[in-house]
Design a protein around this motif. Structure first.
Motif, PDB file in Angstrom:
ATOM      1  N   ALA A  90     -49.572 -18.942 -18.790  1.00 44.75           N
ATOM      2  CA  ALA A  90     -49.207 -20.245 -18.786  1.00 44.75           C
ATOM      3  C   ALA A  90     -47.726 -20.502 -19.331  1.00 44.75           C
ATOM      4  N   LEU A  91     -47.005 -19.546 -19.565  1.00 48.97           N
ATOM      5  CA  LEU A  91     -45.820 -19.601 -20.028  1.00 48.97           C
ATOM      6  C   LEU A  91     -44.787 -19.006 -18.975  1.00 48.97           C
ATOM      7  N   ALA A  92     -45.374 -17.774 -18.572  1.00 47.06           N
ATOM      8  CA  ALA A  92     -44.269 -17.165 -17.633  1.00 47.06           C
ATOM      9  C   ALA A  92     -45.004 -16.100 -16.424  1.00 47.06           C
ATOM     10  N   ASP A  93     -44.335 -16.153 -15.455  1.00 48.65           N
ATOM     11  CA  ASP A  93     -45.034 -15.439 -14.294  1.00 48.65           C
ATOM     12  C   ASP A  93     -44.877 -14.061 -14.639  1.00 48.65           C
ATOM     13  N   VAL A  94     -46.047 -13.492 -14.878  1.00 44.05           N
ATOM     14  CA  VAL A  94     -46.283 -12.004 -15.276  1.00 44.05           C
ATOM     15  C   VAL A  94     -46.841 -11.072 -14.397  1.00 44.05           C
ATOM     16  N   SER A  95     -46.902 -11.753 -12.939  1.00 42.41           N
ATOM     17  CA  SER A  95     -47.313 -10.789 -11.966  1.00 42.41           C
ATOM     18  C   SER A  95     -46.681  -9.577 -11.885  1.00 42.41           C
ATOM     19  N   LEU A  96     -47.370  -8.499 -11.095  1.00 40.20           N
ATOM     20  CA  LEU A  96     -46.704  -7.083 -10.970  1.00 40.20           C
ATOM     21  C   LEU A  96     -46.728  -6.389 -12.095  1.00 40.20           C
ATOM     22  N   VAL A  97     -46.983  -6.900 -13.183  1.00 43.47           N
ATOM     23  CA  VAL A  97     -47.073  -5.964 -14.431  1.00 43.47           C
ATOM     24  C   VAL A  97     -48.543  -5.538 -14.584  1.00 43.47           C
ATOM     25  N   GLN A  98     -48.417  -4.185 -14.772  1.00 43.69           N
ATOM     26  CA  GLN A  98     -49.893  -3.516 -15.084  1.00 43.69           C
ATOM     27  C   GLN A  98     -50.757  -4.274 -16.034  1.00 43.69           C
ATOM     28  N   SER A 153     -35.590  -4.396 -13.813  1.00 42.46           N
ATOM     29  CA  SER A 153     -35.743  -4.252 -12.296  1.00 42.46           C
ATOM     30  C   SER A 153     -35.188  -5.470 -11.780  1.00 42.46           C
ATOM     31  N   MET A 154     -35.172  -6.598 -12.530  1.00 41.80           N
ATOM     32  CA  MET A 154     -34.605  -7.773 -11.930  1.00 41.80           C
ATOM     33  C   MET A 154     -33.014  -7.562 -11.546  1.00 41.80           C
ATOM     34  N   ALA A 155     -32.382  -6.842 -12.135  1.00 44.22           N
ATOM     35  CA  ALA A 155     -30.856  -6.531 -12.103  1.00 44.22           C
ATOM     36  C   ALA A 155     -30.804  -6.130 -10.334  1.00 44.22           C
ATOM     37  N   SER A 156     -31.685  -5.486  -9.799  1.00 44.56           N
ATOM     38  CA  SER A 156     -31.809  -4.783  -8.451  1.00 44.56           C
ATOM     39  C   SER A 156     -32.479  -5.511  -7.525  1.00 44.56           C
ATOM     40  N   ASP A 157     -33.475  -6.320  -7.983  1.00 47.03           N
ATOM     41  CA  ASP A 157     -34.500  -7.107  -7.100  1.00 47.03           C
ATOM     42  C   ASP A 157     -34.182  -8.645  -7.347  1.00 47.03           C
ATOM     43  N   ALA A 158     -33.595  -9.130  -6.436  1.00 52.70           N
ATOM     44  CA  ALA A 158     -33.579 -10.622  -6.389  1.00 52.70           C
ATOM     45  C   ALA A 158     -34.851 -11.648  -6.133  1.00 52.70           C
ATOM     46  N   ASN A 159     -35.780 -10.994  -5.941  1.00 52.44           N
ATOM     47  CA  ASN A 159     -36.921 -11.652  -5.543  1.00 52.44           C
ATOM     48  C   ASN A 159     -37.914 -11.696  -6.827  1.00 52.44           C
ATOM     49  N   LEU A 160     -37.594 -10.868  -7.888  1.00 48.63           N
ATOM     50  CA  LEU A 160     -38.391 -11.036  -9.194  1.00 48.63           C
ATOM     51  C   LEU A 160     -38.218 -12.245  -9.963  1.00 48.63           C
ATOM     52  N   THR A 161     -39.008 -12.855 -10.714  1.00 47.19           N
ATOM     53  CA  THR A 161     -38.800 -13.634 -11.577  1.00 47.19           C
ATOM     54  C   THR A 161     -39.845 -13.869 -12.551  1.00 47.19           C
ATOM     55  N   PHE A 162     -39.582 -14.517 -13.849  1.00 45.39           N
ATOM     56  CA  PHE A 162     -40.538 -14.660 -14.862  1.00 45.39           C
ATOM     57  C   PHE A 162     -40.922 -16.183 -14.910  1.00 45.39           C
ATOM     58  N   ILE A 163     -39.981 -17.037 -13.980  1.00 36.07           N
ATOM     59  CA  ILE A 163     -40.329 -18.381 -14.344  1.00 36.07           C
ATOM     60  C   ILE A 163     -41.401 -19.038 -13.662  1.00 36.07           C
ATOM     61  N   LEU A 164     -42.353 -19.402 -13.807  1.00 35.00           N
ATOM     62  CA  LEU A 164     -43.889 -19.685 -13.575  1.00 35.00           C
ATOM     63  C   LEU A 164     -43.638 -21.020 -12.582  1.00 35.00           C
ATOM     64  N   ASP A 165     -44.117 -20.595 -11.399  1.00 34.41           N
ATOM     65  CA  ASP A 165     -44.361 -21.760 -10.282  1.00 34.41           C
ATOM     66  C   ASP A 165     -45.575 -22.452 -10.498  1.00 34.41           C
ATOM     67  N   PRO A 166     -45.669 -23.758 -10.949  1.00 34.54           N
ATOM     68  CA  PRO A 166     -47.021 -24.540 -11.224  1.00 34.54           C
ATOM     69  C   PRO A 166     -47.783 -24.696 -10.107  1.00 34.54           C
ATOM     70  N   LYS A 167     -47.374 -24.299  -8.971  1.00 35.56           N
ATOM     71  CA  LYS A 167     -48.139 -24.303  -7.639  1.00 35.56           C
ATOM     72  C   LYS A 167     -48.726 -23.345  -7.274  1.00 35.56           C
ATOM     73  N   HIS A 168     -48.315 -22.156  -8.054  1.00 37.62           N
ATOM     74  CA  HIS A 168     -48.896 -20.575  -7.651  1.00 37.62           C
ATOM     75  C   HIS A 168     -49.910 -20.348  -8.733  1.00 37.62           C
ATOM     76  N   LYS A 169     -51.122 -20.105  -8.286  1.00 33.88           N
ATOM     77  CA  LYS A 169     -52.032 -19.272  -9.136  1.00 33.88           C
ATOM     78  C   LYS A 169     -52.061 -18.025  -9.457  1.00 33.88           C
ATOM     79  N   GLN A 170     -51.697 -17.345 -10.580  1.00 33.30           N
ATOM     80  CA  GLN A 170     -51.320 -16.067 -10.634  1.00 33.30           C
ATOM     81  C   GLN A 170     -52.731 -15.258 -10.661  1.00 33.30           C
TER      82      GLN A 170
END
Length: 210
Positions: A90-98, A153-170
């Motif tokens: 509920a605090l961050a977008d932690v998708s893509l992490v094992q 990896s965010m330094a080389s991938d502009a599509n990565l984010t930790f900011i949570l999109d409230p419309k996106h269900k993780q």
């Protein structure tokens, strides 16, 4: 248009919560100097609202000073710090992490774990490897073995984010994911749950795994 290092860092920070870097660099499980009388006085809580301050890392008694703040608890698995996904989703977008299952809780590692030299040349399997450190992954839907690897990896991938999109269900945010042992057999997840030996009964007051 070219960006300076400072501009690139500022742009990257727009996609990273202010508390994340201090959390990943914090030293946990050290004795609390304010409560030496406690049997288990290790500092294993972190106040996200006080991130970066000396008092952000606290023990179970120090937490009372942060009653109105957002506090997360850090646990350990094989001497490495993990955090429950339920405390972060509920605090961050932690998708893509094992994620892993430990004592019926879904958790993820804060930082990458070192690999033994004999593992460097081994095949990592169908799930692939962490894009940042190369550690083998358990599930192919993930790209990183830890929060720290995703952050780096965010330094080389502009599509990565930790900011949570409230419309996106993780992925994995459903209530049933943490309901109990029935979820330990989820495909691609590792269970570290301990089972009591036959004929051995644990005392109700026995300390938990973490």
């Amino acid at each position: 248009m070219d960006f300076s290092d400072d501009e690139a860092a500022a742009a990257e920070d727009r996609f990273v919560p202010s508390w994340l870097r201090p959390l990943l660099s914090a030293k946990f499980f050290e004795p609390c100097a304010f409560h030496p009388e406690l049997v288990r006085n290790e500092r294993n809580h972190y106040c996200l609202d006080c991130a970066g301050d000396n008092g952000a890392i606290c023990c179970s008694l120090c937490v009372s000073a942060h009653r109105s703040h957002r506090v997360v608890q850090i646990r350990r698995s094989s001497y490495h710090e993990v955090i429950r996904v339920a405390e972060l989703k509920a605090l961050a977008d932690v998708s893509l992490v094992q994620t892993y299952i430990i004592n019926a809780d879904k958790v993820m590692f804060l930082n990458p774990r070192p690999r033994a030299p004999q593992h460097f040349s081994k095949c990592v399997g169908a799930a692939g490897a962490c894009e940042e450190c190369g550690r083998g992954l358990v599930d192919a839907v993930f790209r990183f073995c830890s929060l720290g690897c995703k952050l780096k990896s965010m330094a080389s991938d502009a599509n990565l984010t930790f900011i949570l999109d409230p419309k996106h269900k993780q992925e994995g945010s459903e209530e049933g994911d943490l309901s109990g042992p029935s979820n330990l057999q989820t495909t691609g997840k590792i269970s570290y749950r301990r089972h009591a030996r036959k004929g051995v009964h644990r005392a109700p007051t026995q300390a938990p795994f973490f």
